[in-house]
Design a protein around this motif. Structure first.
Motif, PDB file in Angstrom:
ATOM      1  N   ASP A 248       0.844  -1.199   0.000  1.00 25.88           N
ATOM      2  CA  ASP A 248       0.000   0.000   0.000  1.00 25.88           C
ATOM      3  C   ASP A 248       0.876   1.243   0.000  1.00 25.88           C
ATOM      4  OD1 ASP A 248      -2.310   1.473  -0.098  1.00 25.88           O
ATOM      5  OD2 ASP A 248      -2.990   0.999   1.933  1.00 25.88           O
ATOM      6  N   GLU A 273      -4.710  -1.330  -5.025  1.00 25.94           N
ATOM      7  CA  GLU A 273      -4.652  -0.830  -6.410  1.00 25.94           C
ATOM      8  C   GLU A 273      -3.814   0.439  -6.520  1.00 25.94           C
ATOM      9  OE1 GLU A 273      -8.588  -0.352  -7.873  1.00 25.94           O
ATOM     10  OE2 GLU A 273      -9.050  -2.506  -7.895  1.00 25.94           O
ATOM     11  N   ARG A 274      -3.762   1.207  -5.438  1.00 30.05           N
ATOM     12  CA  ARG A 274      -3.047   2.489  -5.564  1.00 30.05           C
ATOM     13  C   ARG A 274      -1.530   2.313  -5.628  1.00 30.05           C
ATOM     14  NH1 ARG A 274      -4.956   5.412   0.075  1.00 30.05           N
ATOM     15  NH2 ARG A 274      -4.320   3.802   1.560  1.00 30.05           N
ATOM     16  N   ALA A 276       0.018   0.142  -7.797  1.00 38.38           N
ATOM     17  CA  ALA A 276       0.246   0.135  -9.244  1.00 38.38           C
ATOM     18  C   ALA A 276      -0.063   1.494  -9.850  1.00 38.38           C
ATOM     19  CB  ALA A 276      -0.606  -0.941  -9.903  1.00 38.38           C
ATOM     20  N   ALA A 277      -1.067   2.177  -9.287  1.00 38.00           N
ATOM     21  CA  ALA A 277      -1.446   3.488  -9.817  1.00 38.00           C
ATOM     22  C   ALA A 277      -0.319   4.500  -9.633  1.00 38.00           C
ATOM     23  CB  ALA A 277      -2.725   3.973  -9.143  1.00 38.00           C
ATOM     24  N   LEU A 278       0.295   4.515  -8.443  1.00 41.49           N
ATOM     25  CA  LEU A 278       1.362   5.484  -8.191  1.00 41.49           C
ATOM     26  C   LEU A 278       2.608   5.142  -9.006  1.00 41.49           C
ATOM     27  CD1 LEU A 278       2.337   7.989  -6.780  1.00 41.49           C
ATOM     28  CD2 LEU A 278       2.940   6.592  -4.780  1.00 41.49           C
ATOM     29  N   GLY A 280       2.615   3.643 -11.885  1.00 38.97           N
ATOM     30  CA  GLY A 280       2.283   4.035 -13.251  1.00 38.97           C
ATOM     31  C   GLY A 280       2.414   5.526 -13.465  1.00 38.97           C
ATOM     32  N   GLU A 281       1.998   6.287 -12.467  1.00 40.39           N
ATOM     33  CA  GLU A 281       2.127   7.754 -12.546  1.00 40.39           C
ATOM     34  C   GLU A 281       3.598   8.154 -12.586  1.00 40.39           C
ATOM     35  OE1 GLU A 281       1.491  11.409  -9.432  1.00 40.39           O
ATOM     36  OE2 GLU A 281      -0.109   9.897  -9.527  1.00 40.39           O
ATOM     37  N   GLU A 282       4.427   7.514 -11.768  1.00 41.19           N
ATOM     38  CA  GLU A 282       5.861   7.814 -11.757  1.00 41.19           C
ATOM     39  C   GLU A 282       6.501   7.497 -13.101  1.00 41.19           C
ATOM     40  OE1 GLU A 282       6.554   6.882  -6.983  1.00 41.19           O
ATOM     41  OE2 GLU A 282       7.342   5.523  -8.514  1.00 41.19           O
TER      42      GLU A 282
END
Length: 416
Positions: A248, A273-274, A276-278, A280-282
């Motif tokens: 997380d 999920e956040r 992978a989201a972070l 991906g954003e990076e």
């Protein structure tokens, strides 16, 4: 900005994975950021070379030179985590969250690495939960003990973690705030976590976030005590090397932008999920890309140019400029920019251990907050910019009298 002081590009070994690091930012000769001196101590002041590099393999951003930990964390270490009401609330909320969601067994055990004055563990103690804080700086450790917090005045590492496991059993939660980024020997830390953590326990730590540092050009987050500058991707890679998984992440507004990372044993929990989201954003923003890091270095140079131009202009106009907040990170700003008492007369701070002393490296006098009066100050350079809302709300009289604040994050600007 990409070369060392003598013009030679620096390379080193990554302290996280053993890969090769390449320097992208050179902040020059710097002192210990929290060593506030008396006049008779100036001749023996410790200096080191502050430069930052990135690992080509694991993308970990880190200092190129390590300062011995005993030089930084000692009996007279002056920083108190509870010095801000905002941070007091933050840590009380953090403790309650951990107690409600993680330390839920019949006899939970919470360990904190770098507990400082016990501001987080006080809430754990008041809840009657077994706990232990590791705090090598004796002075702040004594403050924690005064609040009933159980503390050992030692560094957390594999050997001390194993000893605690033998005497206290496994920890359900191991927590750290603004501490893991301080520690170059991450291998011993992670092996210690492995030795002490319960099979279904979590290691939770929060530290300044590389993405925010780049976005805000907050180069003053780079100083001796901050060895690593984490991203979700670099923490994920770090965890995997020691049999853990990043499960997380949570963005936090404190200290100019942090991320709270939660790590568990591999396979013990499904990652949120956040995560992978972070990551991906990076990746989309190319956070650890050399081109992005070089642009950051150029922006830092621009801040130095603009800040010195403003301070010299105010000096020529006869304006009275002081600073607010004798923070650790201000040492980077004053020494990199060459800001001394000729440009900033003094700095006010609420910490008694800093008052009556001189700032590291540039030797600006530190005064008590009662010196900060409208008739004594025209402009205030806000070193504690991460507490801007709290400070400006407190200093309304300064604003009403026409006083103005100078900030340098994310750019040099003046505001009332």
């Amino acid at each position: 900005m990409t070369d060392s002081a003598d013009g030679t590009p620096r390379r080193g070994t990554c302290r996280a994975c053993g890969g090769t690091t390449a320097q992208f930012l050179d902040l020059g000769r710097q002192p210990l950021s929290d060593r506030f001196l008396t006049e008779d101590q100036l001749a023996d002041e410790f200096f080191f070379h502050l430069a930052v590099g990135v690992c080509a393999g694991c993308t970990m951003v880190q200092l190129m030179e390590e300062v011995p930990r005993e030089e930084m964390f000692h009996q007279d270490y002056p920083y108190h985590s509870s010095g801000s009401s905002v941070m007091q609330k933050h840590f009380a909320d953090t403790a309650r969250h951990l107690l409600e969601h993680e330390a839920t067994g019949p006899d939970p055990f919470v360990v904190e690495i770098g507990c400082n004055d016990g501001v987080m563990l006080r809430t754990v103690h008041e809840a009657g939960v077994r706990h232990l804080g590791f705090e090598p700086s004796g002075g702040v450790a004594d403050v924690a003990r005064g609040h009933g917090v159980r503390v050992v005045t030692e560094f957390f590492e594999e050997s001390t973690a194993r000893r605690v496991r033998e005497t206290d059993g496994p920890a359900d939660v191991i927590f750290a705030a603004n501490t893991i980024c301080h520690i170059p020997y991450l291998d011993s830390i992670l092996r210690g976590v492995d030795a002490l953590l319960a099979p279904d326990g979590v290691f939770v730590f929060e530290d300044p976030y590389l993405g925010d540092i780049l976005d805000k050009t907050s180069f003053d987050q780079i100083y001796d005590e901050h060895f690593f500058f984490f991203s979700a991707r670099s923490v994920q890679a770090l965890a995997a090397r020691f049999g853990f998984a990043l499960v997380d992440v949570e963005r936090l507004p404190v200290h100019g932008g942090e991320v709270r990372y939660t790590i568990a044993r591999a396979g013990a929990r499904q990652p949120a999920e956040r995560v992978a989201a972070l990551i991906g954003e990076e990746d989309a923003r190319r956070v650890a890309d050399r081109t992005r890091l070089d642009r950051f270095a150029a922006d830092v140079e621009g801040i130095r140019t603009d800040l010195l131009a403003l301070l010299n202009s105010l000096k020529a106009e006869g304006k009275r400029v002081v600073a607010y907040g004798a923070t650790a990170k201000s040492a980077t700003v004053t020494n990199f920019c060459g800001i001394g008492p000729d440009l900033v007369s003094w700095v006010c701070d609420t910490t008694p251990a800093k008052q009556g002393r001189l700032t590291p490296g540039t030797h600006i006098p530190v005064r008590t907050p009662d010196a900060f009066t409208p008739d004594a100050v025209d402009y205030a350079l806000l070193f504690a910019w991460n507490h801007a809302d709290e400070i400006m709300a407190k200093e309304q009289e300064f604003r009403r009298a026409g006083g103005q604040w100078i900030l340098y994050v994310p750019r040099v600007h003046v505001t009332s």
